[in-house]
Design an enzyme around this catalytic site. Structure first.
Site, PDB file in Angstrom:
ATOM      1  N   ARG A 167       7.961   1.499   6.186  1.00  8.39           N
ATOM      2  CA  ARG A 167       7.118   0.731   7.137  1.00  8.39           C
ATOM      3  C   ARG A 167       7.892  -0.408   7.810  1.00  8.39           C
ATOM      4  O   ARG A 167       7.338  -1.472   8.093  1.00  8.39           O
ATOM      5  CB  ARG A 167       5.868   0.156   6.463  1.00  8.39           C
ATOM      6  CG  ARG A 167       4.957   1.194   5.883  1.00  8.39           C
ATOM      7  CD  ARG A 167       4.250   2.032   6.939  1.00  8.39           C
ATOM      8  NE  ARG A 167       3.529   3.094   6.278  1.00  8.39           N
ATOM      9  CZ  ARG A 167       4.043   4.313   6.039  1.00  8.39           C
ATOM     10  NH1 ARG A 167       5.232   4.651   6.460  1.00  8.39           N
ATOM     11  NH2 ARG A 167       3.325   5.212   5.421  1.00  8.39           N
ATOM     12  N   SER A 218      -4.223   0.621   6.372  1.00  7.25           N
ATOM     13  CA  SER A 218      -3.813  -0.029   5.118  1.00  7.25           C
ATOM     14  C   SER A 218      -3.340  -1.435   5.446  1.00  7.25           C
ATOM     15  O   SER A 218      -2.438  -1.614   6.266  1.00  7.25           O
ATOM     16  CB  SER A 218      -2.670   0.744   4.462  1.00  7.25           C
ATOM     17  OG  SER A 218      -3.155   1.991   4.053  1.00  7.25           O
ATOM     18  N   GLU A 295       1.168  -5.051   5.638  1.00  8.41           N
ATOM     19  CA  GLU A 295       1.710  -4.017   6.527  1.00  8.41           C
ATOM     20  C   GLU A 295       1.326  -4.387   7.970  1.00  8.41           C
ATOM     21  O   GLU A 295       2.053  -4.126   8.903  1.00  8.41           O
ATOM     22  CB  GLU A 295       1.117  -2.649   6.145  1.00  8.41           C
ATOM     23  CG  GLU A 295       1.726  -1.496   6.912  1.00  8.41           C
ATOM     24  CD  GLU A 295       1.196  -0.144   6.448  1.00  8.41           C
ATOM     25  OE1 GLU A 295       1.114   0.096   5.224  1.00  8.41           O
ATOM     26  OE2 GLU A 295       0.861   0.682   7.307  1.00  8.41           O
TER      27      GLU A 295
HETATM   28  C1  LIG Z   1      -7.848   3.976  10.495  1.00  8.19           C
HETATM   29  C2  LIG Z   1      -6.370   3.697  10.504  1.00  8.19           C
HETATM   30  C3  LIG Z   1      -5.517   4.511   9.770  1.00  8.19           C
HETATM   31  C4  LIG Z   1      -4.137   4.265   9.752  1.00  8.19           C
HETATM   32  N1  LIG Z   1      -3.331   5.101   9.028  1.00  8.19           N
HETATM   33  C5  LIG Z   1      -1.991   4.876   9.028  1.00  8.19           C
HETATM   34  C6  LIG Z   1      -1.109   5.750   8.304  1.00  8.19           C
HETATM   35  O1  LIG Z   1      -1.516   6.724   7.678  1.00  8.19           O
HETATM   36  N2  LIG Z   1       0.227   5.473   8.329  1.00  8.19           N
HETATM   37  C7  LIG Z   1       0.741   4.409   9.008  1.00  8.19           C
HETATM   38  O2  LIG Z   1       1.971   4.212   9.012  1.00  8.19           O
HETATM   39  N3  LIG Z   1      -0.073   3.576   9.702  1.00  8.19           N
HETATM   40  C8  LIG Z   1      -1.418   3.788   9.732  1.00  8.19           C
HETATM   41  N4  LIG Z   1      -2.232   2.932  10.426  1.00  8.19           N
HETATM   42  C9  LIG Z   1      -1.665   1.751  11.097  1.00  8.19           C
HETATM   43  C10 LIG Z   1      -1.296   2.004  12.576  1.00  8.19           C
HETATM   44  O3  LIG Z   1      -2.004   3.094  13.094  1.00  8.19           O
HETATM   45  C11 LIG Z   1       0.184   2.251  12.758  1.00  8.19           C
HETATM   46  O4  LIG Z   1       0.904   1.157  12.264  1.00  8.19           O
HETATM   47  C12 LIG Z   1       0.552   2.501  14.221  1.00  8.19           C
HETATM   48  O5  LIG Z   1       1.803   3.123  14.255  1.00  8.19           O
HETATM   49  C13 LIG Z   1       0.584   1.242  15.083  1.00  8.19           C
HETATM   50  O6  LIG Z   1       0.791   1.621  16.446  1.00  8.19           O
HETATM   51  P1  LIG Z   1       0.157   0.770  17.647  1.00  8.19           P
HETATM   52  O7  LIG Z   1       0.589   1.382  18.926  1.00  8.19           O
HETATM   53  O8  LIG Z   1      -1.292   0.613  17.451  1.00  8.19           O
HETATM   54  O9  LIG Z   1       0.908  -0.610  17.445  1.00  8.19           O
HETATM   55  P2  LIG Z   1       0.333  -2.081  17.696  1.00  8.19           P
HETATM   56  O10 LIG Z   1      -0.680  -2.392  16.657  1.00  8.19           O
HETATM   57  O11 LIG Z   1      -0.044  -2.249  19.105  1.00  8.19           O
HETATM   58  O12 LIG Z   1       1.632  -2.944  17.400  1.00  8.19           O
HETATM   59  C14 LIG Z   1       2.195  -2.953  16.097  1.00  8.19           C
HETATM   60  C15 LIG Z   1       3.601  -3.539  16.168  1.00  8.19           C
HETATM   61  O13 LIG Z   1       4.418  -2.678  16.953  1.00  8.19           O
HETATM   62  C16 LIG Z   1       5.039  -3.408  18.008  1.00  8.19           C
HETATM   63  N5  LIG Z   1       5.201  -2.486  19.135  1.00  8.19           N
HETATM   64  C17 LIG Z   1       4.230  -1.777  19.769  1.00  8.19           C
HETATM   65  N6  LIG Z   1       4.790  -0.999  20.727  1.00  8.19           N
HETATM   66  C18 LIG Z   1       6.124  -1.239  20.696  1.00  8.19           C
HETATM   67  C19 LIG Z   1       7.233  -0.740  21.441  1.00  8.19           C
HETATM   68  N7  LIG Z   1       7.100   0.188  22.407  1.00  8.19           N
HETATM   69  N8  LIG Z   1       8.476  -1.231  21.172  1.00  8.19           N
HETATM   70  C20 LIG Z   1       8.648  -2.162  20.198  1.00  8.19           C
HETATM   71  N9  LIG Z   1       7.640  -2.658  19.438  1.00  8.19           N
HETATM   72  C21 LIG Z   1       6.394  -2.197  19.688  1.00  8.19           C
HETATM   73  C22 LIG Z   1       4.093  -4.558  18.283  1.00  8.19           C
HETATM   74  O14 LIG Z   1       4.773  -5.627  18.920  1.00  8.19           O
HETATM   75  C23 LIG Z   1       3.643  -4.901  16.872  1.00  8.19           C
HETATM   76  O15 LIG Z   1       4.616  -5.678  16.218  1.00  8.19           O
HETATM   77  C24 LIG Z   1      -3.605   3.169  10.474  1.00  8.19           C
HETATM   78  C25 LIG Z   1      -4.468   2.359  11.234  1.00  8.19           C
HETATM   79  C26 LIG Z   1      -5.833   2.617  11.255  1.00  8.19           C
HETATM   80  C27 LIG Z   1      -6.727   1.743  12.080  1.00  8.19           C
END
Ligand SMILES: Cc1cc2nc3c(=O)[nH]c(=O)nc-3n(C[C@H](O)[C@H](O)[C@H](O)COP(=O)(O)OP(=O)(O)OC[C@H]3O[C@@H](n4cnc5c(N)ncnc54)[C@H](O)[C@@H]3O)c2cc1C
Length: 302
Positions: A167, A218, A295
């Site tokens: 992560r 999580s 996380e």
């Molecule tokens: C119901 C649910 C289930 C989930 N299950 C999982 C799972 O099984 N496994 C898991 O790993 N995660 C899980 N997550 C967490 C989440 O979905 C992941 O962490 C996801 O990858 C975040 O992506 P995002 O685009 O929403 O990022 P954001 O929340 O928008 O941003 C997260 C971070 O990424 C950075 N970021 C975003 N885009 C970029 C980019 N292009 N370049 C550089 N940095 C960037 C942001 O600045 C921030 O620091 C879950 C979340 C929910 C709500």
């Protein structure tokens, strides 16, 4: 839309851009639909000495009630989508959801993306946090990427650049933004891929909160393996044992089916969520002597 100073929105509410449905306003806000627009926006921020926060699906963020200083850019770049059936690779802009990678791979009978089915958010956010499930992370299939540096330069990089770990990637602690990424898959059997994705989605459906209940997945990372073990200890199990499910602060409480999910039942403030997390960390430390690590990422003025 190209980047211009006039295209910037002021005091823009961010809460609906997060899955927690919590958070204040961005001082300045811009939606980047092309890499050129993102590059210009980053260069503008640098010239004005403004901090930049790039967001994707907002599914791993706790945005402060006091809002975010500087420029918030929403990554909505979706102009690159290339499937190479000879090489078994898929290259996508990072404003696409992770679900797009899973769907394209499935449609072309390419195997390797199935474990990511159902993970919310964009590819950019996924690479930043090295998202994964079922023992696989995006770092296992990423072979190449294009990034934009804090100085506004475009660069092609190999996976080593990201310093991936559980992560974690370097993007979490540096001002680099990933714009596109190429993933290596393998020829697979369509019916097996379909069955695995269906099974994973059903498991997630039964264990995870419905979309209408605010949460960011999580909340804490799983704990390092206990002595003599190889697998990480599930943070949810430890939290369950310390009675997390009976704890709440303001509108923030714990999901009844999973102790590692903090949920917003409607009126939670970011400060409630953070306070509840602090209590959970203290309780686990007291009873198990180990420190839980978030996380999710806290952003904005705390
Ligand atoms: C119901 C649910 C289930 C989930 N299950 C999982 C799972 O099984 N496994 C898991 O790993 N995660 C899980 N997550 C967490 C989440 O979905 C992941 O962490 C996801 O990858 C975040 O992506 P995002 O685009 O929403 O990022 P954001 O929340 O928008 O941003 C997260 C971070 O990424 C950075 N970021 C975003 N885009 C970029 C980019 N292009 N370049 C550089 N940095 C960037 C942001 O600045 C921030 O620091 C879950 C979340 C929910 C709500």
């Amino acid at each position: 839309m190209n980047f211009t100073k006039e295209a910037l929105k002021r005091n823009y509410s961010l809460k609906d851009l997060t899955t927690f449905k919590i958070g204040g306003k961005a001082d300045l806000f811009f939606v980047a639909e092309t890499k050129e627009a993102m590059q210009e926006a980053v260069k503008y921020a640098q010239a004005q000495k403004l901090p930049v926060l790039l967001i994707g699906g907002g599914s791993n963020l706790v945005i402060s009630d006091q809002g975010v200083e500087g420029l918030v850019i929403l990554n909505s770049i979706k102009n690159l989508s290339k499937v190479d059936l000879e090489e078994c690779t898929i290259e996508l802009s990072t404003g696409f959801e992770l679900a797009e990678l899973v769907k394209l791979a499935q449609n072309h009978s390419l195997s390797g993306a199935e474990p990511f089915a159902g993970i919310p958010g964009t590819l950019g956010g996924g690479i930043c946090g090295n998202a994964g499930a079922y023992g696989k992370s995006l770092s296992n299939i990423l072979v190449e990427a294009e990034i934009l540096t804090a100085e506004g330069e475009l660069k092609k990089v190999t996976p080593e650049f990201f310093e991936f770990d559980y992560r974690f990637s370097k993007l979490k602690v540096s001002n680099n933004y990933v714009l596109s990424a190429k993933f290596q898959l393998a020829k697979g059997d369509k019916s097996e891929i379909d069955a695995q994705i269906e099974d994973i989605l059903a498991q997630r459906h039964s264990k995870h909160p419905h979309k209408t209940l605010g949460c960011a997945g999580s909340y804490f990372k799983n704990l390092p393996p206990a002595e003599g073990e190889t697998r990480r200890r599930a943070a949810g199990q430890v939290l369950e044992k310390v009675g997390a499910k009976n704890m709440s602060v303001g509108g923030a409480s714990i999901f009844e089916k999973h102790a590692n999910f903090i949920v917003n039942k409607g009126q939670a403030k970011a400060s409630d969520v953070k306070e509840l997390a602090k209590l959970l960390i203290a309780k686990v430390k007291e009873e198990y002597g180990v420190e839980l690590e978030e996380e999710v990422r806290y952003v904005g003025r705390w």
